[in-house]
Design an enzyme around this catalytic site. Structure first.
Site, PDB file in Angstrom:
ATOM      1  N   LEU A   9       0.845  -1.201   0.000  1.00  0.00           N
ATOM      2  CA  LEU A   9       0.000   0.000   0.000  1.00  0.00           C
ATOM      3  C   LEU A   9       0.876   1.246   0.000  1.00  0.00           C
ATOM      4  O   LEU A   9       1.703   1.429   0.893  1.00  0.00           O
ATOM      5  CB  LEU A   9      -0.914   0.015   1.225  1.00  0.00           C
ATOM      6  CG  LEU A   9      -1.860  -1.193   1.391  1.00  0.00           C
ATOM      7  CD1 LEU A   9      -2.848  -0.917   2.521  1.00  0.00           C
ATOM      8  CD2 LEU A   9      -2.597  -1.502   0.093  1.00  0.00           C
ATOM      9  N   ARG A  16       1.301  13.920   7.103  1.00  0.00           N
ATOM     10  CA  ARG A  16       2.132  14.356   8.228  1.00  0.00           C
ATOM     11  C   ARG A  16       3.594  14.595   7.840  1.00  0.00           C
ATOM     12  O   ARG A  16       4.362  15.173   8.599  1.00  0.00           O
ATOM     13  CB  ARG A  16       2.041  13.320   9.370  1.00  0.00           C
ATOM     14  CG  ARG A  16       0.708  13.379  10.096  1.00  0.00           C
ATOM     15  CD  ARG A  16       0.465  12.130  10.941  1.00  0.00           C
ATOM     16  NE  ARG A  16       0.012  10.992  10.122  1.00  0.00           N
ATOM     17  CZ  ARG A  16      -0.243   9.764  10.613  1.00  0.00           C
ATOM     18  NH1 ARG A  16      -0.069   9.508  11.882  1.00  0.00           N
ATOM     19  NH2 ARG A  16      -0.660   8.812   9.813  1.00  0.00           N
ATOM     20  N   ASN A 171      -1.093  -3.350  15.944  1.00  0.00           N
ATOM     21  CA  ASN A 171      -1.144  -3.887  14.581  1.00  0.00           C
ATOM     22  C   ASN A 171      -0.012  -3.246  13.777  1.00  0.00           C
ATOM     23  O   ASN A 171       0.095  -2.026  13.701  1.00  0.00           O
ATOM     24  CB  ASN A 171      -2.505  -3.521  13.966  1.00  0.00           C
ATOM     25  CG  ASN A 171      -2.559  -3.777  12.467  1.00  0.00           C
ATOM     26  OD1 ASN A 171      -1.832  -4.618  11.950  1.00  0.00           O
ATOM     27  ND2 ASN A 171      -3.441  -3.050  11.783  1.00  0.00           N
ATOM     28  N   ASN A 388      37.741  24.706 -21.593  1.00  0.00           N
ATOM     29  CA  ASN A 388      37.074  23.618 -22.327  1.00  0.00           C
ATOM     30  C   ASN A 388      35.789  24.068 -22.998  1.00  0.00           C
ATOM     31  O   ASN A 388      35.229  23.346 -23.795  1.00  0.00           O
ATOM     32  CB  ASN A 388      36.787  22.441 -21.380  1.00  0.00           C
ATOM     33  CG  ASN A 388      35.939  22.853 -20.196  1.00  0.00           C
ATOM     34  OD1 ASN A 388      36.071  23.970 -19.697  1.00  0.00           O
ATOM     35  ND2 ASN A 388      35.091  21.965 -19.745  1.00  0.00           N
ATOM     36  N   ALA A 425      55.588  28.509 -17.918  1.00  0.00           N
ATOM     37  CA  ALA A 425      54.636  29.081 -16.967  1.00  0.00           C
ATOM     38  C   ALA A 425      53.949  30.303 -17.565  1.00  0.00           C
ATOM     39  O   ALA A 425      54.558  31.058 -18.326  1.00  0.00           O
ATOM     40  CB  ALA A 425      55.354  29.457 -15.680  1.00  0.00           C
TER      41      ALA A 425
END
Ligand code: UD1
Ligand code: CA
Length: 463
Positions: A9, A16, A171, A388, A425
């Site tokens: 179910l 809630r 239950n 990129n 660099a």
């Protein structure tokens, strides 16, 4: 052999929870409630599995996907658990055997308990068997009313008398039913109760009046039948699952420096002698090797980490693979599609995306490597950026083996740096650099002798 038919179910609104997301799709340690229930149910080898959906039905159906002998039926409107089970009739009407009814919001049931339920049901030759538990705080649950030891009916919290509310046997909402009399009996359920709903537990009273056998299976560990109705219960049950997972890891040889602050999803595997520091998150289908060290604040999602890897503090790794003996972080960001070879180094403030970093390669400081392939043993200097993206499309950067990319270089993709090549660099590299070559992509430096002295004299003469 008596066939088993599972019905779950899952149509309720879950009011809630106060959530836009259907309750049964909320995860506990990375696994949705409904998937936990399905997993436990599969141990019974069912002939059919039917999920009753209603609130946000399309979303729940989409999550479940298509699987053999998995059915969904829609309950609209949602008139209670008895009405919900009735919706499974089209799937089950020409079949026989035992229906095992589960709740989508009771996620901790074990296969052993389900097997025990089915066995008890068959042994008793019962029309219905109710899984019950005895709990210290029965508030909110249906209470089991017994006469001379036998279950006679179940009363819901809101319909219970003060005396009935004192009963601590509850239950669980889990049952086994003989399929033959089930659907006709369900049609006999009325809605004359506090919520005006068709209550499935009313079947117990109906069967008893018909003289059918109804029995119970009392589950020893009441935690197993914990239902989730609120965020607070979700957190409590998550905590239990998390602690269980941590115990499992420790028993398998993993050191958790502080289990209380270690967050490992159920689907994660960790090898022995790995040490996990506080505040670490390992999520989804992550595999961590043995003898790794994972420092505080690190989060790994759906990734594979080899043996002897060190993940330093505050690194984030998603959909990536890290080879054996690597060191990553602190403050590294490995985004989807990152593959790092063995013994490689990724240092602080380095971001990788859809990038392969070869065995023994290094990117130790302040770099962005996106859509790149970096060969083994290459060194990527501090501040290196792959450009990129040209504003419309993504392009790849390829760096060969043993290459050296000097600090603060921008590699404008598509571009290739050959094996053993050097990039000076500060270069803006817009053309390929052949193997063994030095690429310099910056203006040549010029020094103007005496310039400062002349400038000062000029400024003074103006005063
Ligand atoms: C139910 C039982 C209660 C038991 C408890 C155990 C009823 C009337 N009460 O109460 O005796 O102690 O479970 O957790 O059965 N659902 C539907 N359609 C509906 C209503 C509910 O599919 O019309 C589904 C919910 O999505 C949920 C399950 O049934 O998965 C249980 O419903 P819920 O409203 O949570 O029942 P409880 O009040 O917890
Ligand atoms: Ca419930």
């Amino acid at each position: 052999m008596n066939s088993i038919h599972i019905v779950i179910l899952a149509a309720g609104k879950g009011t809630r929870m106060r959530s836009a997301r259907p309750k049964v799709l909320h995860p506990i340690c990375g696994v949705a409630l409904i998937d936990r229930v399905l997993e436990a149910a599969s141990a019974l080898g069912p002939e059919t599995t039917t999920v009753v959906v209603g609130h946000e039905a399309a979303r729940v159906r989409h999550h479940l996907g298509e699987k053999p002998q998995l059915f969904t039926v829609v309950q609209e409107p949602q008139l209670g658990t008895g009405h919900a089970l009735l919706q499974a009739e089209p799937v089950l009407k020409d079949r026989s055997g035992t229906v095992v009814l589960l709740s989508g919001d009771v996620p901790l049931l074990t296969p052993a308990t389900l097997q025990a339920l089915v066995q008890a049901h068959h042994q008793a030759g019962a029309a219905a068997t109710v899984v019950t538990a005895t709990v210290p705080r029965p508030f909110g649950y249906g209470r089991v009313i017994r006469k001379e030891g036998e279950i006679v009916r179940i009363v819901e919290e809101r319909d219970a008398s003060p005396a009935e509310r004192e009963i601590r046997e509850i239950n669980s909402g889990i049952y086994a039913f003989d399929l033959a009399p089930l659907f006709e009996a369900l049609r006999g359920i009325g809605a004359a109760n506090a919520q005006g709903e068709y209550y499935l537990p009313d079947l117990v009273g109906i069967y008893r009046r018909q003289g059918r056998i109804v029995t119970t299976w009392h589950v020893p560990n009441a935690n197993e039948i914990r239902g989730i109705n609120s965020r607070s219960e979700l957190a409590e049950v998550s905590e239990m699952v998390r602690q269980g997972k941590n115990e499992e890891l420790m028993a398998a040889g993993v050191t958790l420096v502080d289990p209380a602050t270690t967050y490992v999803d159920s689907g994660v595997e960790v090898g022995p002698d790995t040490v996990i520091h506080p505040g670490v998150y390992l999520e989804g289908s992550t595999h961590i090797g043995s003898a790794c060290e994972i420092h505080s604040g690190t989060r790994v999602v759906n990734s594979t980490v080899g043996d002897r890897v060190t993940l330093l503090n505050h690194s984030v790794v998603t959909d990536s693979t890290i080879g054996a003996g690597c060191s990553v972080g602190p403050f590294a960001h490995l985004r989807p599609g990152t593959v790092i070879g063995a013994e490689a180094r990724v240092g602080n403030f380095v971001e990788l995306k859809n990038t392969a970093l070869g065995d023994g390669a290094k990117a130790n400081h302040l770099a962005y490597l996106g859509d790149a392939t970096i060969g083994e043993r290459s060194n990527i200097g501090a501040g290196t950026i792959t450009c990129n993206y040209d504003g419309a499309r993504k392009h790849r950067t390829v760096v060969g083996k043993g290459a050296f990319v000097g600090s603060n270089s921008t590699l404008v993709a598509p571009v290739t740096i050959g094996d053993n090549a050097y990039v000076a660099a500060g270069s803006a590299v817009t053309q390929d650099v052949p193997a063994d070559a030095l690429g310099i992509g910056r203006a040549r430096q010029e020094n103007k002798a005496g310039w400062v002295t002349r400038r000062k004299e000029e400024v003074n003469s103006e005063k």
